[in-house]
Scaffold this active site. Structure first.
Site, PDB file in Angstrom:
ATOM      1  N   GLY A  43      40.974  38.360  54.647  1.00  0.00           N
ATOM      2  CA  GLY A  43      41.402  39.717  54.311  1.00  0.00           C
ATOM      3  C   GLY A  43      40.249  40.693  54.456  1.00  0.00           C
ATOM      4  O   GLY A  43      39.090  40.294  54.427  1.00  0.00           O
ATOM      5  N   GLU A  44      40.630  41.965  54.625  1.00  0.00           N
ATOM      6  CA  GLU A  44      39.596  42.989  54.803  1.00  0.00           C
ATOM      7  C   GLU A  44      39.929  44.199  53.958  1.00  0.00           C
ATOM      8  O   GLU A  44      41.070  44.684  53.970  1.00  0.00           O
ATOM      9  CB  GLU A  44      39.533  43.392  56.279  1.00  0.00           C
ATOM     10  CG  GLU A  44      38.456  44.427  56.559  1.00  0.00           C
ATOM     11  CD  GLU A  44      38.207  44.604  58.052  1.00  0.00           C
ATOM     12  OE1 GLU A  44      38.833  43.850  58.838  1.00  0.00           O
ATOM     13  OE2 GLU A  44      37.402  45.472  58.428  1.00  0.00           O
ATOM     14  N   LYS A  89      33.572  36.431  49.659  1.00  0.00           N
ATOM     15  CA  LYS A  89      33.698  37.885  49.790  1.00  0.00           C
ATOM     16  C   LYS A  89      32.306  38.457  50.020  1.00  0.00           C
ATOM     17  O   LYS A  89      31.365  38.148  49.298  1.00  0.00           O
ATOM     18  CB  LYS A  89      34.324  38.525  48.547  1.00  0.00           C
ATOM     19  CG  LYS A  89      34.492  40.045  48.696  1.00  0.00           C
ATOM     20  CD  LYS A  89      35.306  40.679  47.595  1.00  0.00           C
ATOM     21  CE  LYS A  89      35.375  42.196  47.772  1.00  0.00           C
ATOM     22  NZ  LYS A  89      36.168  42.860  46.709  1.00  0.00           N
ATOM     23  N   VAL A  97      36.913  39.232  53.153  1.00  0.00           N
ATOM     24  CA  VAL A  97      37.048  37.916  52.517  1.00  0.00           C
ATOM     25  C   VAL A  97      37.268  36.910  53.644  1.00  0.00           C
ATOM     26  O   VAL A  97      38.143  37.118  54.496  1.00  0.00           O
ATOM     27  CB  VAL A  97      38.231  37.859  51.532  1.00  0.00           C
ATOM     28  CG1 VAL A  97      38.276  36.501  50.856  1.00  0.00           C
ATOM     29  CG2 VAL A  97      38.106  38.955  50.463  1.00  0.00           C
ATOM     30  N   ASP A 156      43.667  48.350  41.425  1.00  0.00           N
ATOM     31  CA  ASP A 156      44.090  48.038  42.802  1.00  0.00           C
ATOM     32  C   ASP A 156      45.113  46.892  42.810  1.00  0.00           C
ATOM     33  O   ASP A 156      45.104  46.028  43.679  1.00  0.00           O
ATOM     34  CB  ASP A 156      42.866  47.648  43.647  1.00  0.00           C
ATOM     35  CG  ASP A 156      43.178  47.687  45.148  1.00  0.00           C
ATOM     36  OD1 ASP A 156      42.375  47.155  45.935  1.00  0.00           O
ATOM     37  OD2 ASP A 156      44.251  48.212  45.506  1.00  0.00           O
TER      38      ASP A 156
HETATM   39  N1  LIG Z   1      43.277  32.560  50.158  1.00  0.00           N
HETATM   40  C1  LIG Z   1      42.297  32.819  49.281  1.00  0.00           C
HETATM   41  N2  LIG Z   1      41.656  31.875  48.562  1.00  0.00           N
HETATM   42  N3  LIG Z   1      40.756  32.494  47.767  1.00  0.00           N
HETATM   43  C2  LIG Z   1      40.792  33.846  47.966  1.00  0.00           C
HETATM   44  C3  LIG Z   1      40.099  34.922  47.389  1.00  0.00           C
HETATM   45  C4  LIG Z   1      40.417  36.231  47.779  1.00  0.00           C
HETATM   46  C5  LIG Z   1      41.397  36.458  48.757  1.00  0.00           C
HETATM   47  C6  LIG Z   1      41.811  37.835  49.093  1.00  0.00           C
HETATM   48  C7  LIG Z   1      41.886  38.765  48.079  1.00  0.00           C
HETATM   49  C8  LIG Z   1      42.346  40.034  48.349  1.00  0.00           C
HETATM   50  C9  LIG Z   1      42.752  40.378  49.623  1.00  0.00           C
HETATM   51  N4  LIG Z   1      43.275  41.637  49.826  1.00  0.00           N
HETATM   52  S1  LIG Z   1      42.646  42.701  50.882  1.00  0.00           S
HETATM   53  O1  LIG Z   1      43.486  43.861  50.848  1.00  0.00           O
HETATM   54  O2  LIG Z   1      42.473  42.067  52.159  1.00  0.00           O
HETATM   55  C10 LIG Z   1      41.104  43.134  50.226  1.00  0.00           C
HETATM   56  C11 LIG Z   1      41.079  43.991  49.162  1.00  0.00           C
HETATM   57  C12 LIG Z   1      39.838  44.365  48.648  1.00  0.00           C
HETATM   58  C13 LIG Z   1      38.663  43.881  49.205  1.00  0.00           C
HETATM   59  C14 LIG Z   1      38.752  43.008  50.283  1.00  0.00           C
HETATM   60 CL1  LIG Z   1      37.326  42.393  50.981  1.00  0.00          CL
HETATM   61  C15 LIG Z   1      39.976  42.621  50.803  1.00  0.00           C
HETATM   62  C16 LIG Z   1      42.664  39.445  50.656  1.00  0.00           C
HETATM   63  C17 LIG Z   1      42.205  38.161  50.380  1.00  0.00           C
HETATM   64  C18 LIG Z   1      42.084  35.378  49.351  1.00  0.00           C
HETATM   65  C19 LIG Z   1      41.766  34.094  48.934  1.00  0.00           C
END
Ligand SMILES: Nc1n[nH]c2ccc(-c3ccc(NS(=O)(=O)c4cccc(Cl)c4)cc3)cc12
Length: 289
Positions: free
Chosen positions: A17-18, A43, A24, A134
């Site tokens: 994710g971004e 992250k 991430v 958020d």
């Molecule tokens: N599959 C996973 N295992 N552990 C994780 C931790 C965070 C995430 C994660 C958490 C949030 C998002 N949402 S997102 O909108 O992509 C995002 C929002 C704010 C900051 C960032 Cl860097 C990314 C995308 C991925 C995924 C996993």
């Protein structure tokens, strides 16, 4: 110290994710270098101009201090040249709620169970006097068919005792379609504005994150003006001031629609707390047994 991860053993797999300031990414942490390592979610900040914003340190400290079954687990940090650069979290293979819901056909009971779990994680966060700011389906992760966790705390802020809201200046690419009316008008964030965002997240869950019914798509369609023009925050405020709200998702039970509308009450004090939402979800779910 198991919470120290060495960059040389992190093998990049794929992006997860971004956000505006960060990324991430899925890594295999493989110190034995034989592929038997463990998967971790990392992250990192996007800008790499050396200096580490204190907000980033704060975010890591916040996640490190949270222990709840509905909050993604902190695993450690990967430091480079002495200052922290990457946050290491547990990896949830089923990804975000948005990906999960669009792939599977969830029944209403399972949707309500996920909604209740998000409330449980958020109630825990609020008892520690943090506001999330958020909350959205994209930031909720799926551990398995019966467990979800809040997965990002990038905008989370501490509300000192006695204060009821937090004012921000930065807007970046704020998730305005998840923002309460007082956030749009006066950038006033509170426990009650998290409740509003939960209402939008509940709407996303019940529409199974169908892109055609997403909050940005729906709100833009509700705006009178020609559709191709971008909706401004002013237009959104006008629409919300006229008491217009996102439509009721098709198989949304009546009492859940009522909950959603209470979360979107114009006055913050009229919105329910996460504790009362948990009790309501418990009751509604009983009617499905
Ligand atoms: N599959 C996973 N295992 N552990 C994780 C931790 C965070 C995430 C994660 C958490 C949030 C998002 N949402 S997102 O909108 O992509 C995002 C929002 C704010 C900051 C960032 Cl860097 C990314 C995308 C991925 C995924 C996993």
């Amino acid at each position: 110290d198991p919470s120290v991860f060495h960059k040389r053993y992190l093998k990049k797999m794929r992006d997860l994710g971004e956000g505006h300031f960060g990324m991430v990414t899925l890594y295999l942490y493989d110190p034995a270098n034989d592929g038997t390592g463990e998967h971790v979610a990392v992250k990192a900040l996007k800008q790499e101009n050396g200096h580490v914003p204190e907000g980033w340190m704060k975010e890591i400290e916040i996640l490190k201090s949270l222990y709840h079954s509905n909050i993604v687990k902190y695993k450690g940090c990967c430091t480079e040249l002495g200052h922290v650069v990457q946050l290491i979290m547990e990896y949830l293979p089923l990804g975000s709620l948005r990906e999960y819901l669009s792939k599977r056909k969830l029944g209403v009971p399972q949707c309500l169970m996920f909604a209740q779990q998000i409330c449980q994680g958020m109630e825990y966060l609020h008892t520690k006097r943090y506001i999330h700011r958020d909350l959205a389906a994209r930031n909720v992760l799926v551990e398995n068919d019966s467990l979800v966790k809040i997965g990002d705390f990038g905008l989370t802020k501490y509300i000192p005792e006695g204060d009821i809201y937090y004012r921000v200046r930065e807007d970046g690419d704020s998730p305005v379609f998840w923002y309460a009316i007082e956030c749009l008008k006066e950038s006033k964030f509170s426990f009650s504005s998290d409740i509003w965002s939960f209402g939008v997240t509940l709407y996303e869950i019940l529409t199974r994150c169908d892109p055609r019914q997403s909050p940005p798509t729906k709100f833009t369609a509700m705006m009178q003006k020609d559709t191709q023009s971008q909706m401004t925050v002013i237009e959104l405020i006008k629409l919300l001031d006229k008491q217009l709200r996102l439509p009721r998702p098709k198989d949304c039970p009546h009492e859940v629609r009522m909950l959603m509308e209470q979360c979107w009450a114009a006055e913050p004090i009229q919105r329910p707390s996460f504790g009362s939402l948990i009790e309501k979800f418990e009751a509604v779910r009983q009617t499905y047994n």
